[in-house]
Design an enzyme around this catalytic site. Structure first.
Site, PDB file in Angstrom:
ATOM      1  N   ARG A 122       0.813  -1.241   0.000  1.00 57.54           N
ATOM      2  CA  ARG A 122       0.000   0.000   0.000  1.00 57.54           C
ATOM      3  C   ARG A 122       0.833   1.271   0.000  1.00 57.54           C
ATOM      4  NH1 ARG A 122      -2.671  -3.153   3.632  1.00 57.54           N
ATOM      5  NH2 ARG A 122      -4.472  -4.191   2.743  1.00 57.54           N
ATOM      6  N   LYS A 144       3.862  11.865 -10.502  1.00 51.33           N
ATOM      7  CA  LYS A 144       2.983  11.055 -11.349  1.00 51.33           C
ATOM      8  C   LYS A 144       3.680   9.735 -11.657  1.00 51.33           C
ATOM      9  CE  LYS A 144       0.190  14.408 -13.882  1.00 51.33           C
ATOM     10  NZ  LYS A 144      -0.202  14.825 -15.250  1.00 51.33           N
ATOM     11  N   GLU A 186      11.122  18.538 -23.656  1.00 50.42           N
ATOM     12  CA  GLU A 186      10.355  18.837 -22.439  1.00 50.42           C
ATOM     13  C   GLU A 186      10.866  20.137 -21.802  1.00 50.42           C
ATOM     14  OE1 GLU A 186       7.649  17.199 -21.595  1.00 50.42           O
ATOM     15  OE2 GLU A 186       7.897  15.017 -21.787  1.00 50.42           O
ATOM     16  N   LYS A 228       8.782  23.334 -12.992  1.00 47.86           N
ATOM     17  CA  LYS A 228       7.819  22.263 -12.726  1.00 47.86           C
ATOM     18  C   LYS A 228       7.437  22.240 -11.250  1.00 47.86           C
ATOM     19  CE  LYS A 228       6.469  17.537 -13.540  1.00 47.86           C
ATOM     20  NZ  LYS A 228       6.693  16.264 -14.226  1.00 47.86           N
ATOM     21  N   GLU A 238      -3.358  18.166 -10.251  1.00 49.60           N
ATOM     22  CA  GLU A 238      -3.829  18.582 -11.581  1.00 49.60           C
ATOM     23  C   GLU A 238      -5.322  18.872 -11.606  1.00 49.60           C
ATOM     24  OE1 GLU A 238      -1.895  16.632 -14.933  1.00 49.60           O
ATOM     25  OE2 GLU A 238      -3.709  16.995 -16.107  1.00 49.60           O
ATOM     26  N   ARG A 242      -1.762  22.721 -13.176  1.00 51.24           N
ATOM     27  CA  ARG A 242      -0.790  21.697 -13.568  1.00 51.24           C
ATOM     28  C   ARG A 242      -1.016  21.218 -14.995  1.00 51.24           C
ATOM     29  NH1 ARG A 242       1.745  16.510 -10.157  1.00 51.24           N
ATOM     30  NH2 ARG A 242       3.069  15.839 -11.879  1.00 51.24           N
ATOM     31  N   ASN A 246       0.910  19.852 -19.684  1.00 51.39           N
ATOM     32  CA  ASN A 246       0.506  18.925 -20.740  1.00 51.39           C
ATOM     33  C   ASN A 246       0.549  19.553 -22.132  1.00 51.39           C
ATOM     34  OD1 ASN A 246      -0.001  16.938 -18.828  1.00 51.39           O
ATOM     35  ND2 ASN A 246      -2.123  17.616 -18.532  1.00 51.39           N
ATOM     36  N   HIS A 249       1.080  17.513 -25.256  1.00 54.97           N
ATOM     37  CA  HIS A 249       0.924  16.106 -24.884  1.00 54.97           C
ATOM     38  C   HIS A 249      -0.376  15.460 -25.346  1.00 54.97           C
ATOM     39  CE1 HIS A 249       4.546  16.728 -22.624  1.00 54.97           C
ATOM     40  NE2 HIS A 249       4.557  15.482 -22.208  1.00 54.97           N
ATOM     41  N   HIS A 253       0.867  12.410 -27.065  1.00 53.40           N
ATOM     42  CA  HIS A 253       0.530  11.042 -26.649  1.00 53.40           C
ATOM     43  C   HIS A 253      -0.156  10.289 -27.778  1.00 53.40           C
ATOM     44  CE1 HIS A 253       0.599  11.843 -22.008  1.00 53.40           C
ATOM     45  NE2 HIS A 253       1.795  11.561 -22.485  1.00 53.40           N
ATOM     46  N   HIS A 265       9.390   9.583 -26.627  1.00 57.53           N
ATOM     47  CA  HIS A 265       8.356  10.427 -26.028  1.00 57.53           C
ATOM     48  C   HIS A 265       8.607  11.910 -26.338  1.00 57.53           C
ATOM     49  CE1 HIS A 265       5.451  11.956 -23.142  1.00 57.53           C
ATOM     50  NE2 HIS A 265       6.409  12.702 -22.629  1.00 57.53           N
TER      51      HIS A 265
HETATM   52  N1  LIG Z   1       5.764  11.027 -14.704  1.00 56.53           N
HETATM   53  C1  LIG Z   1       5.890  12.118 -15.428  1.00 56.53           C
HETATM   54  O1  LIG Z   1       5.599  13.215 -14.955  1.00 56.53           O
HETATM   55  C2  LIG Z   1       6.439  12.031 -16.813  1.00 56.53           C
HETATM   56  C3  LIG Z   1       6.814  13.191 -17.496  1.00 56.53           C
HETATM   57  C4  LIG Z   1       7.387  13.073 -18.761  1.00 56.53           C
HETATM   58  C5  LIG Z   1       7.568  11.808 -19.318  1.00 56.53           C
HETATM   59  N2  LIG Z   1       7.177  10.699 -18.637  1.00 56.53           N
HETATM   60  C6  LIG Z   1       7.386   9.357 -19.199  1.00 56.53           C
HETATM   61  O2  LIG Z   1       8.782   9.155 -19.397  1.00 56.53           O
HETATM   62  C7  LIG Z   1       8.948   8.136 -20.382  1.00 56.53           C
HETATM   63  C8  LIG Z   1      10.097   8.498 -21.302  1.00 56.53           C
HETATM   64  O3  LIG Z   1      11.282   8.560 -20.562  1.00 56.53           O
HETATM   65  P1  LIG Z   1      12.713   8.398 -21.260  1.00 56.53           P
HETATM   66  O4  LIG Z   1      12.735   9.166 -22.509  1.00 56.53           O
HETATM   67  O5  LIG Z   1      13.708   8.697 -20.213  1.00 56.53           O
HETATM   68  O6  LIG Z   1      12.726   6.868 -21.711  1.00 56.53           O
HETATM   69  P2  LIG Z   1      13.431   5.561 -21.138  1.00 56.53           P
HETATM   70  O7  LIG Z   1      13.258   5.454 -19.684  1.00 56.53           O
HETATM   71  O8  LIG Z   1      12.942   4.439 -21.962  1.00 56.53           O
HETATM   72  O9  LIG Z   1      14.979   5.794 -21.454  1.00 56.53           O
HETATM   73  C9  LIG Z   1      15.404   5.875 -22.793  1.00 56.53           C
HETATM   74  C10 LIG Z   1      16.516   4.866 -23.107  1.00 56.53           C
HETATM   75  O10 LIG Z   1      17.755   5.351 -22.573  1.00 56.53           O
HETATM   76  C11 LIG Z   1      18.439   4.311 -21.881  1.00 56.53           C
HETATM   77  N3  LIG Z   1      19.256   4.986 -20.870  1.00 56.53           N
HETATM   78  C12 LIG Z   1      18.871   5.459 -19.669  1.00 56.53           C
HETATM   79  N4  LIG Z   1      19.863   6.123 -19.077  1.00 56.53           N
HETATM   80  C13 LIG Z   1      20.924   6.064 -19.904  1.00 56.53           C
HETATM   81  C14 LIG Z   1      22.249   6.580 -19.853  1.00 56.53           C
HETATM   82  N5  LIG Z   1      22.655   7.345 -18.834  1.00 56.53           N
HETATM   83  N6  LIG Z   1      23.079   6.324 -20.901  1.00 56.53           N
HETATM   84  C15 LIG Z   1      22.649   5.601 -21.957  1.00 56.53           C
HETATM   85  N7  LIG Z   1      21.407   5.101 -22.071  1.00 56.53           N
HETATM   86  C16 LIG Z   1      20.550   5.337 -21.057  1.00 56.53           C
HETATM   87  C17 LIG Z   1      17.332   3.439 -21.378  1.00 56.53           C
HETATM   88  O11 LIG Z   1      17.796   2.127 -21.121  1.00 56.53           O
HETATM   89  C18 LIG Z   1      16.324   3.481 -22.515  1.00 56.53           C
HETATM   90  O12 LIG Z   1      16.667   2.514 -23.493  1.00 56.53           O
HETATM   91  C19 LIG Z   1       7.616   7.987 -21.068  1.00 56.53           C
HETATM   92  O13 LIG Z   1       7.016   6.782 -20.655  1.00 56.53           O
HETATM   93  C20 LIG Z   1       6.799   9.164 -20.555  1.00 56.53           C
HETATM   94  O14 LIG Z   1       5.425   8.893 -20.500  1.00 56.53           O
HETATM   95  C21 LIG Z   1       6.631  10.791 -17.402  1.00 56.53           C
HETATM   96 ZN   LIG Z   2       6.157  14.440 -21.435  1.00 56.49          ZN
END
Ligand SMILES: NC(=O)c1ccc[n+]([C@@H]2O[C@H](COP(=O)([O-])OP(=O)(O)OC[C@H]3O[C@@H](n4cnc5c(N)ncnc54)[C@H](O)[C@@H]3O)[C@@H](O)[C@H]2O)c1
Ligand SMILES: [Zn+2]
Length: 366
Positions: A122, A144, A186, A228, A238, A242, A246, A249, A253, A265
């Site tokens: 939990r 999030k 971003e 942020k 949100e 907030r 988006n 997005h 998305h 992304h």
């Molecule tokens: N929670 C939120 O507020 C929020 C905000 C924006 C995006 N997101 C989410 O984030 C995700 C995208 O994140 P991302 O772009 O980081 O993708 P990801 O986590 O898939 O990372 C991208 C790639 O980089 C590799 N990698 C990570 N660190 C590395 C490093 N230091 N050197 C080399 N390779 C490395 C990973 O293994 C992966 O293959 C999406 O799912 C999106 O929805 C969430």
């Molecule tokens: Zn995003």
């Protein structure tokens, strides 16, 4: 070493985001202060587990028993199935209610590990250790968490704030340029919704940023996180403001899902911002000069701004409708007025958009 601390003020859920070089090596000591626990579980995708995870586990294990739980990399694994496999793994490892989760990696890891921490027994403490620029500037902050489902992105999840965020910019040295640019999409979004000066600073320093310059990256992460944090502190759940985060997005998305996650992304968000800026111009809420400047800036980072030819307008509009931000049937989108200023309509932070206007903006952005 230059370090920056940005506080996230959320009353009893407040925490610090520490940004700078060499943080990973100091994590055992830093965690003892920020999130003491008798056992840690590091969740990382297989790439990051091999690159940084085993070293961190071994260092932490000298003082605190630590499990490393890896999962297959990629957005296609940000699912309930991976959540189930990870929670089973932590149960097998004997992580108790007093244990803590460390999310080590990109945004996929942060969202997934965050959802594990939000639901395991939990809810147990979480520390974010972002290793992609996107995770540092955006996803590791704000609480999030969640997973994707076949119906769309992030449709199952929870709010779960971390106890601390440690962004070691040295980890970015191995990040491919396309991933850096995706993170900067971003960051440009933060400028577009809150700070035109920051937006232009990013454009002016893009060479340093894209060449992994630690000082330039630290400055960008610090400013993005401060923007942020300021928004999240005023509207954690949100209910209003907030939603400005988006921007780009709703369409982003949809592009991401309709393209079966072949785009990063941040790349999908770049296309989304361009389309939503065009939409804003059509609706008379966005200044045409600023929409043009936005598209030009995104291109300078090598980010895509055209809707892929393989995506039909029908498919995209359908995917946008599936997005959870549509409310009572009407699609609502977060738009900008000028660069640095979000748009408001009828006192709301999102503006209702009919399919016709969206279609026109998509068709104009090919
Ligand atoms: N929670 C939120 O507020 C929020 C905000 C924006 C995006 N997101 C989410 O984030 C995700 C995208 O994140 P991302 O772009 O980081 O993708 P990801 O986590 O898939 O990372 C991208 C790639 O980089 C590799 N990698 C990570 N660190 C590395 C490093 N230091 N050197 C080399 N390779 C490395 C990973 O293994 C992966 O293959 C999406 O799912 C999106 O929805 C969430
Ligand atoms: Zn995003």
């Amino acid at each position: 070493v230059s370090r920056t601390t940005v506080p996230v003020s959320l009353g009893p859920r407040s925490y610090d985001v520490i940004i700078g070089r060499g943080l990973l090596a100091e994590l055992p000591g830093l965690l003892a202060g920020a999130c003491p626990a008798p056992r840690y579980a590091i969740i990382a995708d297989a790439n990051v587990a091999a690159r940084f995870g085993t070293t961190l586990r071994d260092a932490l294990s000298r003082t605190v028993p630590t499990t490393l739980a890896p999962f297959p990399p990629g957005e296609m694994h940000k699912t309930r199935e991976t959540w189930a496999a990870l929670t089973d793994e932590l149960l097998r490892a004997g992580l108790g209610r007093d244990g803590a989760v460390l999310a080590l990696g990109g945004g996929v890891t942060g969202d997934l590990a965050g959802f594990v921490a939000a639901t395991y027994h939990r809810g147990i403490p979480l520390v974010q250790v972002p290793t992609t620029l996107l995770a540092m500037v955006d996803s590791s902050v704000g609480g999030k968490t969640g997973v994707d489902t076949p119906a769309g992105k992030n449709l199952v999840g929870a709010f779960h704030q971390p106890r601390a965020v440690f962004a070691d910019v040295d980890t970015l040295a191995t990040l491919p340029r396309s991933q850096l640019a995706a993170g900067l999409a971003e960051a440009l979004k933060h400028g577009a919704i809150a700070d035109a000066g920051y937006f232009e600073r990013l454009v002016a320093t893009r060479e340093a940023l894209l060449h992994h310059d630690p000082e330039a990256l630290t400055a960008a992460v610090a400013r993005s996180v401060a923007i942020k944090a300021g928004i999240v502190a005023r509207d954690e759940r949100e209910l209003g403001r907030r939603a400005t985060l988006n921007f780009g997005h709703t369409v982003g998305h949809a592009v991401e899902a309709a393209a079966d996650y072949r785009l990063l992304h941040g790349e999908a968000v770049a296309i989304g911002m361009r389309v939503e800026a065009a939409l804003g111009v059509t609706l008379g809420v966005t200044a045409a000069t600023d929409a043009a400047r936005l598209g030009e800036a995104l291109s300078r980072f090598g980010l895509p701004i055209a809707v892929p030819a393989s995506l039909t307008t029908d498919r995209l509009v359908e995917a946008a409708r599936q997005d959870k931000k549509s409310r009572a049937g009407a699609l609502r989108v977060s738009l900008i007025h000028r660069l640095g200023t979000p748009a408001r309509g009828d006192g709301e932070w999102t503006i209702p958009v009919d399919d016709g206007a969206l279609r026109a903006a998509v068709d104009a952005s090919r």
